[in-house]
Design an enzyme around this catalytic site. Structure first.
Site, short mmCIF file in Angstrom:
data_model
loop_
_atom_site.label_atom_id
_atom_site.label_comp_id
_atom_site.label_asym_id
_atom_site.label_seq_id
_atom_site.Cartn_x
_atom_site.Cartn_y
_atom_site.Cartn_z
N CYS A 78 0.81 -1.23 0.00
CA CYS A 78 0.00 0.00 0.00
C CYS A 78 0.84 1.27 0.00
CB CYS A 78 -0.94 0.00 1.20
SG CYS A 78 -1.92 -1.49 1.29
N HIS B 73 -2.89 6.88 3.33
CA HIS B 73 -3.38 5.59 2.84
C HIS B 73 -4.72 5.31 3.51
CE1 HIS B 73 -3.91 1.55 1.70
NE2 HIS B 73 -3.52 1.01 2.84
N ASN C 98 -10.30 -0.31 1.24
CA ASN C 98 -8.84 -0.21 1.09
C ASN C 98 -8.45 -0.71 -0.31
OD1 ASN C 98 -6.08 -0.58 1.12
ND2 ASN C 98 -6.02 -1.60 3.11
N1 ACO Z 1 -18.03 -8.01 12.01
C1 ACO Z 1 -18.34 -8.20 13.30
N2 ACO Z 1 -17.43 -8.56 14.21
C2 ACO Z 1 -16.17 -8.72 13.79
C3 ACO Z 1 -15.77 -8.53 12.46
C4 ACO Z 1 -16.77 -8.17 11.55
N3 ACO Z 1 -16.50 -7.95 10.25
N4 ACO Z 1 -14.44 -8.76 12.37
C5 ACO Z 1 -14.01 -9.09 13.58
N5 ACO Z 1 -15.07 -9.08 14.46
C6 ACO Z 1 -15.06 -9.35 15.89
C7 ACO Z 1 -13.87 -10.17 16.33
O1 ACO Z 1 -14.13 -11.55 16.16
C8 ACO Z 1 -13.75 -9.77 17.76
O2 ACO Z 1 -14.69 -10.50 18.52
P1 ACO Z 1 -14.34 -11.01 20.01
O3 ACO Z 1 -14.10 -9.75 20.80
O4 ACO Z 1 -15.56 -11.77 20.40
O5 ACO Z 1 -13.10 -11.84 19.85
C9 ACO Z 1 -14.17 -8.31 17.78
O6 ACO Z 1 -14.94 -8.12 16.59
C10 ACO Z 1 -13.01 -7.35 17.78
O7 ACO Z 1 -12.09 -7.75 16.75
P2 ACO Z 1 -10.77 -6.98 16.50
O8 ACO Z 1 -9.98 -7.68 15.45
O9 ACO Z 1 -10.13 -6.72 17.82
O10 ACO Z 1 -11.36 -5.61 15.91
P3 ACO Z 1 -10.60 -4.28 15.60
O11 ACO Z 1 -11.24 -3.18 16.31
O12 ACO Z 1 -9.11 -4.43 15.74
O13 ACO Z 1 -10.92 -4.08 14.05
C11 ACO Z 1 -9.87 -4.30 11.93
C12 ACO Z 1 -10.48 -5.03 13.12
C13 ACO Z 1 -10.96 -3.47 11.29
C14 ACO Z 1 -9.36 -5.34 10.94
C15 ACO Z 1 -8.71 -3.39 12.42
O14 ACO Z 1 -7.87 -4.12 13.28
C16 ACO Z 1 -7.90 -2.84 11.29
O15 ACO Z 1 -8.37 -2.09 10.45
N6 ACO Z 1 -6.59 -3.17 11.26
C17 ACO Z 1 -5.71 -2.65 10.25
C18 ACO Z 1 -5.93 -3.38 8.95
C19 ACO Z 1 -5.05 -2.78 7.91
O16 ACO Z 1 -4.74 -1.61 7.93
N7 ACO Z 1 -4.63 -3.58 6.98
C20 ACO Z 1 -3.71 -3.00 6.02
C21 ACO Z 1 -3.85 -3.70 4.78
S1 ACO Z 1 -2.80 -2.84 3.73
C22 ACO Z 1 -2.04 -3.89 2.64
O17 ACO Z 1 -0.83 -3.81 2.52
C23 ACO Z 1 -2.86 -4.86 1.85
#
Ligand code: ACO
Length: 309
Positions: free
Chosen positions: A109, A234, A264
């Site tokens: 990214c 980004h 994204n």
């Molecule tokens: N819907 C509902 N619940 C969900 C979902 C969903 N889509 N996804 C996860 N949950 C649940 C989890 O199971 C967890 O449940 P639990 O508490 O019972 O275990 C709870 O929600 C919290 O999950 P987290 O993973 O802690 O949620 P978080 O607030 O961290 O959000 C997310 C997750 C959106 C993925 C976030 O961590 C994020 O955006 N991280 C960065 C991702 C990123 O930037 N990636 C870069 C890609 S760039 C590239 O190079 C391709």
């Protein structure tokens, strides 16, 4: 030093819209959860890198009033090329009718911002017309049954034409390219597999590297966060953008966003957000624009520009 400046900008997105409600109908998730945790309402999917990159490039060339045959170089930032080889950029060169060198660059990214840095280097070395394309089709590598990743990604492209700035104080002021390979396992996509990531840890590291890269390009240009007019970060998660802006001490209102409707799109996300900023409120001559990206690798890049020719 000759500075490169942006003289044309074009964007393209996949033609199929997938809303949060569409995903909630097939996955254990909800529109509320996705909007609250990511800021994403919908994403666009479809098209190859060649198709999306070509659409964006044609718009950028038209805006720059340039014929593709006049280009000196094409740099295509992508981590999801249509084939292992040839590079997307070679097919783009033929498709556009250009007759110049062309190569792909994979910095996940951060790719578009890495490419801006390379275009600046080539222009300061004597080139006159460089096309930079950021394109990714992450939907092809997304496990649509996995709610932790399916909600995040979309397909798109953005392209800019870069030429020598006419005025000394316009164009690229400073750039930074970084790599933190110790975090490589946080975000991976193996051959034949889907995107796998430790979302929480990516989030934490992303905020840290965005802030440090931004401070670095500001310091190199002798500017302060308060000098920045527009931040084009980004587009991975609205909360990452909010946290980084807060730590930088730059008001959130200065951040350009498009993630709400694109998800994204990796290398395409910064030029797509740039396109949204230009069409929403415009970027004025003399504005200081901060581009800052991070991604798998963990790669990070920033570029500071003074808008105008
Ligand atoms: N819907 C509902 N619940 C969900 C979902 C969903 N889509 N996804 C996860 N949950 C649940 C989890 O199971 C967890 O449940 P639990 O508490 O019972 O275990 C709870 O929600 C919290 O999950 P987290 O993973 O802690 O949620 P978080 O607030 O961290 O959000 C997310 C997750 C959106 C993925 C976030 O961590 C994020 O955006 N991280 C960065 C991702 C990123 O930037 N990636 C870069 C890609 S760039 C590239 O190079 C391709």
């Amino acid at each position: 030093m000759t500075r490169a400046t942006i003289t044309g900008l074009g964007t393209a997105v996949g033609n199929k819209v997938i809303t949060n409600h569409d995903l909630a109908a097939v996955l254990d998730t909800s529109d509320e959860w996705i909007v609250e945790r990511t800021g994403i309402h919908e994403r666009r999917v479809g098209g190859s890198c060649l198709e999306l990159g070509g659409q964006a490039a044609r718009i950028a060339l038209k805006e720059a009033e340039m014929d593709a045959s006049d280009l000196d170089l094409i740099i295509c930032a992508t981590c999801t090329p249509d084939q292992v080889f040839p590079a997307v950029s070679n097919r783009l060169q033929e498709d556009l009718g250009a007759a110049c060198g062309a190569f792909d660059l994979n910095a996940a990214c951060s790719g578009f911002t890495y490419a801006i840095s390379l275009a600046q280097a080539q222009i300061s070395a004597g080139m006159e017309r460089v096309l930079v394309v950021g394109v990714d089709t992450l939907s092809r590598f997304t496990d649509w049954d996995d709610r932790s990743t399916a909600i995040l990604f979309g397909d798109g492209a953005g392209a800019v034409v870069m030429e020598p700035a006419r005025r000394d104080d316009r164009g690229v002021l400073s750039t930074y390219m970084g790599s933190e390979g110790r975090f490589a396992d946080l975000l991976t996509c193996d051959f034949g597999d889907y995107i796998r990531m430790d979302g929480k840890e990516v989030f934490r590291q992303a905020v840290r590297v965005m802030v440090s890269a931004s401070r670095r390009v500001l310091a190199d240009a002798g500017l302060e966060p308060s000098d920045v007019t527009v931040v084009i970060p980004h587009q991975a998660n609205l909360r990452i953008i909010e946290s980084a802006m807060k730590r930088l001490g730059i008001p959130l209102g200065k951040a350009a966003t498009v993630i709400e409707v694109t998800g994204n799109t990796s290398s395409a996300s910064i030029p797509l957000a740039m396109g949204a900023a230009v069409s929403k409120s415009g970027i004025a001559d003399g504005d200081v624009v901060l581009l800052v990206g991070f991604g798998a690798g963990m790669s990070v890049a920033a570029a500071l520009l003074r808008w105008g020719r």
